[in-house]
Design a protein around this motif. Structure first.
Motif, short mmCIF file in Angstrom:
data_model
loop_
_atom_site.label_atom_id
_atom_site.label_comp_id
_atom_site.label_asym_id
_atom_site.label_seq_id
_atom_site.Cartn_x
_atom_site.Cartn_y
_atom_site.Cartn_z
N LYS A 206 -2.13 4.24 0.04
CA LYS A 206 -2.40 4.70 1.40
C LYS A 206 -1.32 5.65 1.90
CE LYS A 206 -5.22 0.91 2.90
NZ LYS A 206 -5.47 -0.09 3.91
N ASP B 44 -5.47 4.57 -5.02
CA ASP B 44 -5.69 3.75 -3.83
C ASP B 44 -4.46 3.64 -2.93
OD1 ASP B 44 -4.25 2.18 -5.58
OD2 ASP B 44 -5.39 0.35 -5.17
N ASP C 72 0.80 -1.22 0.00
CA ASP C 72 0.00 0.00 0.00
C ASP C 72 0.83 1.28 0.00
OD1 ASP C 72 0.93 -0.24 2.57
OD2 ASP C 72 -1.03 -0.27 3.53
#
Length: 118
Positions: free
Chosen positions: A95, A93, A3
């Motif tokens: 993080k 997306d 992420d």
């Protein structure tokens, strides 16, 4: 979990060194200086993508890997604009986004994970 997105800044001119090639593309040991950082990030389990900010003629120095997606952005006239251009290519997306200067090859895994831990 993958992420983390990394923006690898490799668009500098290295003008203070007064060389024809930017310092991040100079050899250091048995590879280019920027490859130390590039390969470091490709091996980290949390990194999902690397956005390399570099002139098109230098983008060929970076190869796709099976574990990390590689994207490219053009450098800006300032570091701030180069980071901005890199951010435009980061997955929506992601993080966490980290930036790193490609002319700074000495990274260590423990410090990186300490930096990105939640």
């Amino acid at each position: 979990m993958k992420d983390v997105s990394v923006i690898l800044l490799a668009g500098g001119k290295g003008s203070r060194m007064n060389l024809e090639i930017p310092k991040q593309f100079l050899p250091l040991g048995n590879q280019l200086m920027v490859h130390y950082s590039f390969h470091f990030f490709t091996k980290l389990s949390c990194v999902k993508e690397i956005v390399v900010v570099a002139e098109p003629k230098y983008q060929t120095f970076f190869q796709q890997t099976k574990d990390v997606e590689i994207r490219f952005a053009l450098p800006g006239i300032t570091r701030q604009l180069s980071v901005f251009n890199g951010l435009q290519e980061v997955s929506s997306d992601a993080k966490l986004v980290c930036t790193h200067d490609g002319a700074r090859p000495f990274l260590d895994e423990m410090s990186f994970y300490e930096l990105v831990k939640e």
